[in-house]
Motif scaffolding. Structure first.
Motif, PDB file in Angstrom:
ATOM      1  N   ALA A   1       0.816  -1.215   0.000  1.00  0.00           N
ATOM      2  CA  ALA A   1       0.000   0.000   0.000  1.00  0.00           C
ATOM      3  C   ALA A   1       0.851   1.267   0.000  1.00  0.00           C
ATOM      4  N   GLU A   2       2.126   1.167   0.397  1.00  0.00           N
ATOM      5  CA  GLU A   2       3.008   2.329   0.302  1.00  0.00           C
ATOM      6  C   GLU A   2       3.118   2.818  -1.140  1.00  0.00           C
ATOM      7  N   LEU A   3       3.008   1.881  -2.087  1.00  0.00           N
ATOM      8  CA  LEU A   3       3.065   2.211  -3.509  1.00  0.00           C
ATOM      9  C   LEU A   3       1.688   2.263  -4.148  1.00  0.00           C
ATOM     10  N   THR A   4       0.849   1.294  -3.832  1.00  0.00           N
ATOM     11  CA  THR A   4      -0.451   1.163  -4.510  1.00  0.00           C
ATOM     12  C   THR A   4      -1.564   1.946  -3.827  1.00  0.00           C
ATOM     13  N   GLY A   5      -1.368   2.303  -2.559  1.00  0.00           N
ATOM     14  CA  GLY A   5      -2.400   2.992  -1.785  1.00  0.00           C
ATOM     15  C   GLY A   5      -3.357   2.057  -1.090  1.00  0.00           C
ATOM     16  N   LEU A   6      -3.483   0.830  -1.600  1.00  0.00           N
ATOM     17  CA  LEU A   6      -4.485  -0.121  -1.124  1.00  0.00           C
ATOM     18  C   LEU A   6      -3.850  -1.494  -0.946  1.00  0.00           C
ATOM     19  N   SER A   7      -4.595  -2.396  -0.300  1.00  0.00           N
ATOM     20  CA  SER A   7      -4.101  -3.758  -0.116  1.00  0.00           C
ATOM     21  C   SER A   7      -5.249  -4.757  -0.089  1.00  0.00           C
TER      22      SER A   7
ATOM     23  N   ASP B   1      -8.915  -4.720  -3.684  1.00  0.00           N
ATOM     24  CA  ASP B   1      -8.008  -4.107  -2.717  1.00  0.00           C
ATOM     25  C   ASP B   1      -8.705  -2.933  -2.023  1.00  0.00           C
ATOM     26  N   GLY B   2      -8.311  -2.667  -0.789  1.00  0.00           N
ATOM     27  CA  GLY B   2      -8.954  -1.586  -0.054  1.00  0.00           C
ATOM     28  C   GLY B   2      -8.099  -1.058   1.068  1.00  0.00           C
ATOM     29  N   CYS B   3      -8.760  -0.401   2.020  1.00  0.00           N
ATOM     30  CA  CYS B   3      -8.087   0.136   3.199  1.00  0.00           C
ATOM     31  C   CYS B   3      -9.113   0.287   4.310  1.00  0.00           C
ATOM     32  N   ARG B   4      -8.633   0.454   5.513  1.00  0.00           N
ATOM     33  CA  ARG B   4      -9.506   0.837   6.610  1.00  0.00           C
ATOM     34  C   ARG B   4      -9.768   2.342   6.494  1.00  0.00           C
ATOM     35  N   PHE B   5     -10.963   2.784   6.931  1.00  0.00           N
ATOM     36  CA  PHE B   5     -11.304   4.197   6.827  1.00  0.00           C
ATOM     37  C   PHE B   5     -12.323   4.557   7.900  1.00  0.00           C
ATOM     38  N   HIS B   6     -12.503   5.853   8.072  1.00  0.00           N
ATOM     39  CA  HIS B   6     -13.590   6.353   8.919  1.00  0.00           C
ATOM     40  C   HIS B   6     -14.206   7.542   8.196  1.00  0.00           C
ATOM     41  N   PHE B   7     -15.330   8.021   8.683  1.00  0.00           N
ATOM     42  CA  PHE B   7     -16.006   9.158   8.061  1.00  0.00           C
ATOM     43  C   PHE B   7     -15.669  10.439   8.814  1.00  0.00           C
ATOM     44  N   ASP B   8     -15.316  11.476   8.049  1.00  0.00           N
ATOM     45  CA  ASP B   8     -14.960  12.746   8.670  1.00  0.00           C
ATOM     46  C   ASP B   8     -16.211  13.576   8.960  1.00  0.00           C
ATOM     47  N   GLU B   9     -16.009  14.816   9.380  1.00  0.00           N
ATOM     48  CA  GLU B   9     -17.148  15.663   9.759  1.00  0.00           C
ATOM     49  C   GLU B   9     -18.025  16.024   8.572  1.00  0.00           C
ATOM     50  N   ASP B  10     -17.499  15.846   7.356  1.00  0.00           N
ATOM     51  CA  ASP B  10     -18.298  16.080   6.151  1.00  0.00           C
ATOM     52  C   ASP B  10     -18.953  14.797   5.637  1.00  0.00           C
ATOM     53  N   GLU B  11     -18.878  13.735   6.450  1.00  0.00           N
ATOM     54  CA  GLU B  11     -19.442  12.426   6.098  1.00  0.00           C
ATOM     55  C   GLU B  11     -18.792  11.835   4.843  1.00  0.00           C
ATOM     56  N   LEU B  12     -17.496  12.129   4.679  1.00  0.00           N
ATOM     57  CA  LEU B  12     -16.733  11.543   3.582  1.00  0.00           C
ATOM     58  C   LEU B  12     -15.709  10.567   4.154  1.00  0.00           C
ATOM     59  N   PRO B  13     -15.469   9.448   3.464  1.00  0.00           N
ATOM     60  CA  PRO B  13     -14.512   8.461   3.975  1.00  0.00           C
ATOM     61  C   PRO B  13     -13.080   8.959   3.834  1.00  0.00           C
TER      62      PRO B  13
ATOM     63  N   GLU C   1      -7.018   9.628  -1.420  1.00  0.00           N
ATOM     64  CA  GLU C   1      -8.339  10.211  -1.664  1.00  0.00           C
ATOM     65  C   GLU C   1      -9.296   9.096  -2.077  1.00  0.00           C
ATOM     66  N   ILE C   2     -10.236   8.800  -1.190  1.00  0.00           N
ATOM     67  CA  ILE C   2     -11.190   7.711  -1.426  1.00  0.00           C
ATOM     68  C   ILE C   2     -12.367   8.244  -2.241  1.00  0.00           C
ATOM     69  N   ILE C   3     -12.580   7.648  -3.406  1.00  0.00           N
ATOM     70  CA  ILE C   3     -13.642   8.087  -4.314  1.00  0.00           C
ATOM     71  C   ILE C   3     -14.911   7.273  -4.103  1.00  0.00           C
ATOM     72  N   GLY C   4     -14.755   5.948  -3.986  1.00  0.00           N
ATOM     73  CA  GLY C   4     -15.905   5.073  -3.816  1.00  0.00           C
ATOM     74  C   GLY C   4     -15.535   3.856  -3.002  1.00  0.00           C
ATOM     75  N   ILE C   5     -16.554   3.207  -2.429  1.00  0.00           N
ATOM     76  CA  ILE C   5     -16.317   2.034  -1.592  1.00  0.00           C
ATOM     77  C   ILE C   5     -17.348   0.952  -1.895  1.00  0.00           C
ATOM     78  N   ALA C   6     -16.977  -0.298  -1.601  1.00  0.00           N
ATOM     79  CA  ALA C   6     -17.884  -1.440  -1.746  1.00  0.00           C
ATOM     80  C   ALA C   6     -17.478  -2.499  -0.737  1.00  0.00           C
ATOM     81  N   PRO C   7     -18.415  -3.103  -0.017  1.00  0.00           N
ATOM     82  CA  PRO C   7     -18.047  -4.118   0.978  1.00  0.00           C
ATOM     83  C   PRO C   7     -17.462  -5.362   0.336  1.00  0.00           C
TER      84      PRO C   7
ATOM     85  N   ILE D   1     -11.859  -0.363  -2.543  1.00  0.00           N
ATOM     86  CA  ILE D   1     -11.757   1.091  -2.565  1.00  0.00           C
ATOM     87  C   ILE D   1     -11.312   1.563  -3.949  1.00  0.00           C
ATOM     88  N   LEU D   2     -11.985   2.588  -4.459  1.00  0.00           N
ATOM     89  CA  LEU D   2     -11.565   3.305  -5.660  1.00  0.00           C
ATOM     90  C   LEU D   2     -10.894   4.581  -5.186  1.00  0.00           C
ATOM     91  N   ALA D   3      -9.619   4.793  -5.574  1.00  0.00           N
ATOM     92  CA  ALA D   3      -8.879   5.886  -4.944  1.00  0.00           C
ATOM     93  C   ALA D   3      -7.713   6.369  -5.800  1.00  0.00           C
TER      94      ALA D   3
END
Length: 515
Positions: A331-337, A390-402, A415-421, A466-468
């Motif tokens: 993920a250091e290179l790809t952003g995701l795992s 591939d994805g990452c762990r995330f949380h939602f900020d005060e603007d309700e964005l991951p 920068e997380i664009i979209g998510i899917a379980p 994650i799409l990012a």
């Protein structure tokens, strides 16, 4: 039996390729060389005499050792690309192999595509076993799935053919995703089981190869859209430094799962110096491998890496890139795992999932002109999310964005664009028999949490694709987080088409102009 392999998987115009082969009829064979893209173009035809040669019992590890039956020269006018080699004997029985034709010199075009040939080798079970199991014994009923997996090999020879369903998948080969949601209390399934039974397919045939798979679908789309590509194999980036510096963008498509240390070093150096990579792939850079014997042997001990070679340095070790024995999370290179995501719409892994990304950051540059807005689902009809993600762990900020949780190499500026379980595996308590091969949940839990307890292992099963995108050094990385992106392009999905063009425009400096 008729079978063949080449002395090299890539060559430049003017270079010679040797064809090693066996033919139980011991006589003349015809050979056709065809470029596979949006069209199939026959570029060369010749005849050779092929004798009948035995196959060593250790061919999977040490190669076949057949003599060269003939050779051909890469034509000066052959475009860079994937070239199928088809050999046919007097009984009209055929076998295929391939060679990647490199550009005459790096940088002929602005974009390089790196064929995931390390993944081809990892799944290749010709002669018996691959990096996953002893496939021949499994398919003949001579070993249980568990016993066959215990007989996986960590040393794989490149001097052997490939199984037909890996290297020459038919036009109707199914994708590795369930194209519909599981019905009420319906037994889970994976892919098209009827097709697999009819074709005597192994569990590994659909996971690697070019023809009628991810890279082929992308090549078709690119050529139909006038996008010229220079082709390389994974090993080319291992064997020669600084290939990528001549390009504005490098592409990894489909299932680029296995990377060598030298390949990764080159890609990181390229991005840090201002290069851009578009990862239209899932399970990317998950396993670290090592090439030996001038590209004839790929060492790939996978889960056994730290025990099979306990004295190996971190440079030489083969294991998960994120394992402590290697210490370089992908993920250091790809952003995701893959450790943070897994499967979708296969077996009981999110069996009723939407198979698309829910869009959150709808003002992201990749979505310009797509008509996609917050909460829209991208690619559900394709379906876009399936097989490996591939994805990452995330949380939602005060603007309700991951926003990402920077752990196991995930960059803080992702920068997380979209998510899917997704699910890393099937819950053993679901009440349904598992279909997806079990992973080493204890190892993954330890990588993520430093804890291999049952509770931590249970937590591993839950994740998200994650799409990012993110910036690294002077360059930029876009990651689709799914193996299936090229199938979205093949399906003619206008949203996926526009996003891909936005990425290639930005990464080649054509922002504001259509590709």
């Amino acid at each position: 039996m008729i079978a063949c392999y080449t002395n090299r998987l890539s060559a430049r115009p003017g270079e010679r390729v040797d064809l090693h082969a066996t033919n139980d009829l011991a006589g003349e064979c015809s050979v056709e060389v065809e470029r596979i893209g949006a069209e199939i173009e026959l570029v060369h035809q010749f005849d050779i005499t092929v004798a009948d040669h035995p196959t060593p019992s250790d061919a999977d590890m040490n190669g076949c050792g057949w003599p060269a039956a003939g050779d051909f020269i890469i034509g000066k006018d052959w475009k860079s690309g994937y070239y199928r080699i088809r050999m046919t004997n007097a009984d009209k029985k055929s076998t295929t192999h391939f060679v990647c034709v490199l550009p005459e010199k790096p940088g002929k075009n602005e974009i390089a595509i790196i064929l995931a040939t390390n993944t081809y080798h990892a799944y290749n079970y010709w002669g018996g076993a691959n990096a996953y199991s002893h496939v021949t014994k499994l398919m003949k009923g001579q070993a249980s799935f568990e016993d066959a997996m215990a007989q996986a090999i960590g040393t794989l020879s490149a001097e052997r053919p490939f199984p037909d369903l890996i290297i020459a998948a038919p036009d109707d080969a199914p994708r590795l995703i369930n194209d519909r949601k599981r019905g009420f209390k319906e037994q889970p399934w994976a892919s098209d089981m009827n097709w697999m039974i009819k074709h005597h397919a192994s569990p590994y045939d659909g996971s690697a190869g070019f023809v009628n798979k991810w890279e082929h679908r992308f090549a078709e789309w690119a050529e139909k859209n006038g996008i010229e590509l220079d082709y390389y194999t994974d090993y080319d980036l291992d064997a020669k430094d600084d290939i990528l510096q001549a390009y504005k963008c490098a592409l990894f498509v489909g299932h680029s799962e296995y990377w060598s240390g030298k390949e990764r070093d080159q890609v990181e150096k390229y991005v840090d110096a201002g290069g851009n990579i578009a990862i239209l792939s899932g399970n990317t850079c998950f396993w670290k491998v090592r090439w030996e014997n001038d590209g004839k042997t790929m060492v790939n001990h996978k889960w056994r890496g730290h025990t099979a070679e306990p004295e190996a340095s971190k440079d030489d070790a083969t294991h998960l890139w994120s394992h402590e024995s290697v210490g370089r999370p992908e993920a250091e290179l790809t952003g995701l795992s893959f450790v943070f995501a897994g499967y979708h719409r296969l077996g009981m892994c999110v069996s009723r999932g939407a198979a698309g990304y829910t869009i959150y950051r709808d003002n992201h540059w990749t979505l310009e002109g797509t008509d996609l807005f917050y909460g829209d689902v991208l690619g559900g009809e394709v379906p876009l999310i399936g097989y490996e993600s591939d994805g990452c762990r995330f949380h939602f900020d005060e603007d309700e964005l991951p926003v990402p949780i920077p752990m196991v190499g995930v960059p803080e500026n992702l920068e997380i664009i979209g998510i899917a379980p997704c699910a890393f595996g099937e819950d053993p308590d679901s009440g349904y028999a598992p279909i997806i091969p079990p992973e080493q949940l204890d190892v993954i839990a330890n990588v993520i949490y430093g804890d291999d307890s049952p509770a931590a292992q249970k937590k591993v099963l839950r994740g998200h694709a994650i799409l990012a995108s993110f910036k690294r050094g002077k360059g930029e990385v876009f990651n689709t987080g799914t193996t299936e992106w090229a199938h979205g392009l093949a399906a003619g999905d206008p949203f996926i088409d526009r996003i891909t063009k936005n990425v290639l425009n930005r990464f080649t400096g054509k922002t504001g102009r259509a590709v």
